[in-house]
Design a protein around this motif. Structure first.
Motif, short mmCIF file in Angstrom:
data_model
loop_
_atom_site.label_atom_id
_atom_site.label_comp_id
_atom_site.label_asym_id
_atom_site.label_seq_id
_atom_site.Cartn_x
_atom_site.Cartn_y
_atom_site.Cartn_z
N LEU B 86 0.83 -1.20 0.00
CA LEU B 86 0.00 0.00 0.00
C LEU B 86 0.86 1.25 0.00
N ARG B 89 2.42 1.52 -3.67
CA ARG B 89 1.56 1.85 -4.80
C ARG B 89 1.19 3.32 -4.79
N GLY B 90 1.32 3.94 -5.96
CA GLY B 90 0.97 5.34 -6.06
C GLY B 90 2.14 6.23 -5.69
N PHE B 95 0.07 4.34 -11.62
CA PHE B 95 -0.70 3.64 -12.63
C PHE B 95 -1.59 4.60 -13.42
N LEU B 108 -16.44 12.72 -6.72
CA LEU B 108 -15.41 13.51 -6.07
C LEU B 108 -14.81 14.49 -7.07
N ARG B 112 -9.75 16.65 -5.36
CA ARG B 112 -9.68 15.66 -4.29
C ARG B 112 -9.00 14.38 -4.75
N GLU B 116 -5.43 12.98 -3.34
CA GLU B 116 -5.47 11.82 -2.45
C GLU B 116 -4.13 11.10 -2.28
N PRO B 117 -3.43 10.75 -3.38
CA PRO B 117 -2.12 10.11 -3.16
C PRO B 117 -1.15 11.01 -2.39
N LYS B 119 -1.91 13.20 -0.05
CA LYS B 119 -2.27 13.14 1.37
C LYS B 119 -1.89 11.79 1.95
N ARG B 120 -2.16 10.75 1.15
CA ARG B 120 -1.93 9.39 1.60
C ARG B 120 -0.45 9.12 1.86
N HIS B 121 0.39 9.57 0.92
CA HIS B 121 1.80 9.18 1.01
C HIS B 121 2.69 10.23 1.66
#
Lengths: 285, 336
Positions: B86, B89-90, B95, B108, B112, B116-117, B119-121
């Motif tokens: 997880l 990825r990104g 991808f 969305l 946003r 998202e990636p 914020k996520r990473h």
């Protein structure tokens, strides 16, 4: 927030529903400060007084008349709405959250989780909801908390069933694969990607459910299992007043109209909210 | 220098009610940093599945990674935990998927989804991500980026959505970008624009790219190296120029022959490769293309040819074939 009201002003039905809901909510919140007679104080001299505006003999100021114990009906409707609306709102929110989350979980994980949850839904749907509510209330005893629990118990399965179906279709869509590909975990996908997609159906169910719950709450009170006398509740007022329908029609009519208007306004508002939250419809306006 | 990605003997199977589908068989290759690898093949050739399985994006079950190693940047991806995948990825591998119409979440805003990636990473806040989102949208050639960021996917055209997808793919500056049929759903002019964009981006940020497609033309214009897959195996691989001008696999030859050629007068039927796509539920023994190959030898049906250097060709041009395509074509032409 500004755009919300601008959009609302453009829809006559939505505005009507919104204003009416606002009036009901404000009346319920401000009930003690409206200068109404105490809803539980009976006055045997002024029993079944007709509404003032009918022109019939009407001692004292009772805009909607009094009931068989001489209690002011307007005051009882307004005070009754506090309990009714609070119970209905709490039950809708509780049932909606639980049902939506379980629906997403069932649809996303499928397999055993899905089978177990959906069999519970099936079993519960096979039982008449009223019977279930009666059983639980009889076992737990009538109280506001129990009433909320019972009403949301009869409500969550509708969300779960429909949301699960939506999620089953959504999880195969490519944007969920894209979400996996940017490193989104299970929770992130369920909350950030699936939940916004099922908000629209959830909202529609919620408005239908709010109306149904208000009626069910009235029915339970009617059967004496809801709010206990002498505290006013709309269902209770219907139940107590129906005996006098031929002599004092106002005792049942006004609580009935209150239920009708609440359900109608909630449905109108919900209908509009559904369109508002649909991005495709929103940009077309 | 070690290659950025090294795939060794990757074998993926799917257990289905009608038998085990051998989707990817013994695939091995490497990709250097900065390289653009074009993977070509028809539906069911294993080109998408092998890419998805590398980063754990296939459903298991029914999917099953039978064996193999995928060494990316020194780590074997197939041995990573879910958690580590997880995080990867990104961030390290981006991808871009086939259908830009369905690959974006319809409810969305674009902002946003690109944020998202980030914020996520990188743990960015929405406000921090916003600047980067607008920068990315400008980078992928979306005019009026600040306003467009707040819009929903349905307000974008297909080509613009694919640009958004690419922005998401490169948002965290991944070392490797995998594009799976990224231009297939677009019409030809838009396709050309997207390919221009990718070439341009490669020049600016130097990402390594794996471009999966069934379109030989796209590969010719974009890739450094081309890899032709069929029946879950690599049939041929090498520098684009060499493979296109001097194919050594009968399958590559058939694919190139079935392309329409401009400039020819009159209506001529396009060449078609005889037979049907392989039944992947059969045991993967022998050359998968043998049943459709007019030049197949008896050996092709019983023994799997290894991927070896093609005779008399440039370095890196490899082919899996027991027959000699050049000799076979020469004798065919010699016949009256």
């Amino acid at each position: 927030m500004k755009s919300f009201f601008l959009a609302l002003l453009k829809s006559r039905a939505g505005l009507f529903g919104f204003v009416l809901v606002l009036v009901f909510v404000l009346a319920a919140l401000l009930a003690p400060y409206l200068g109404l007679p105490v809803p539980t104080r009976s006055n045997l001299v002024a029993r079944m007084v007709a509404p003032t505006w009918t022109g019939a003999f009407s001692p004292g100021a009772h805009p909607l008349g009094t009931d068989e114990l001489g209690r002011d009906i307007l005051s009882r409707i307004v005070h009754g709405s506090r309990v009714t609306l609070a119970i209905a709102a709490a039950a809708v929110v509780l049932g909606g959250i639980v049902g939506t989350l379980l629906g997403i979980v069932a649809g996303y994980y499928r397999g055993m989780v899905d089978r177990v949850l959906m069999r519970i839904v099936d079993i519960q749907l096979a039982l008449p909801l009223m019977l279930l509510a009666l059983l639980v209330i009889a076992a737990l005893g009538p109280s506001t908390t129990n009433l909320i629990i019972v009403l949301s118990l009869t409500s969550w399965l509708r969300y779960a069933r429909i949301i699960r179906g939506q999620v089953l279709a959504l999880r195969e869509r490519e944007f969920i694969l894209s979400a996996h590909a940017i490193g989104a975990g299970t929770w992130r996908i369920m909350i950030k990607h699936l939940l916004p997609n099922v908000m629209t159906p959830a909202l529609v169910i919620a408005t239908l459910e709010l109306a149904r719950i208000i009626i069910m709450d009235a029915a339970l009170s009617f059967l004496g299992l809801g709010v206990q006398p002498p505290n006013p509740s709309w269902g209770r007022m219907l139940a107590d007043g129906r005996v006098y329908i031929s002599t004092a029609w106002w005792i049942v009519t006004f609580p009935g109209i209150a239920i009708l208007l609440t359900v109608l306004s909630v449905n109108l508002l919900g209908d509009w909210l559904r369109d508002y939250f649909d991005p495709k419809l929103r940009t077309m306006r | 220098m070690a290659p950025l990605l090294e795939v060794r003997n990757l074998t993926v199977a799917f257990d289905t009610p009608s038998g085990t589908v051998h989707a990817v068989n013994d695939v091995s290759y490497t990709i250097e940093e900065g390289e653009t690898l074009g993977i070509v093949g028809e539906s069911g050739s294993g080109k998408s599945v092998h890419a998805l399985s590398m980063v754990g994006l296939i459903a298991t079950p029914p999917g099953r990674i039978v064996r193999g190693e995928v060494v990316f940047n020194g780590r074997d991806l197939l041995k990573l935990s879910q958690r580590e995948l997880l995080d990867l990825r990104g961030k390290e591998i981006g991808f871009v998927f086939q259908d830009p119409m369905t690959s974006l979440n319809p409810v969305l805003t674009v902002e946003r989804q690109i944020a998202e990636p980030l914020k996520r990473h990188f743990g960015m806040t929405s406000a921090q991500a916003r600047a980067r989102v607008i920068e990315l949208l400008e980078l992928v050639g979306i005019p009026d980026a600040a306003r467009r960021a707040g819009q929903y996917p349905h307000e974008f055209s297909g080509g613009m959505r694919q640009r958004v997808m690419i922005a998401i793919g490169i948002s965290c500056n991944p070392k490797l970008l995998i594009a799976d049929e990224a231009t297939t759903a677009l019409d030809v002019t838009v396709q050309a624009q997207i390919l221009d964009l990718v070439r341009d981006l490669k020049r600016k940020i130097g990402t390594t790219v794996i471009w999966i497609t069934h379109d030989m033309g796209v590969v010719a214009g974009l890739a450094d190296t081309v890899q032709v897959m069929y029946g879950g195996r690599i049939m041929e691989r090498g520098p684009v120029r060499s493979v296109f001008h001097d194919p050594r696999s009968a399958y590559t030859w058939g694919l190139l022959k079935s392309l329409p050629h401009g400039g020819k007068r009159g209506v001529t039927r396009l060449y078609q490769i005889p037979g049907n796509p392989p039944d992947l539920t059969r045991d993967p023994i022998g050359d998968p293309f043998a049943p459709r190959n007019p030049f197949a030898t008896d050996r092709c049906k019983v023994e799997t040819p290894p991927l070896v250097d093609a005779a008399d060709s440039v370095a890196g041009h490899k082919v899996a074939a027991w027959y000699d395509l050049r000799a076979a074509l020469a004798t065919q032409e010699a016949r009256p």
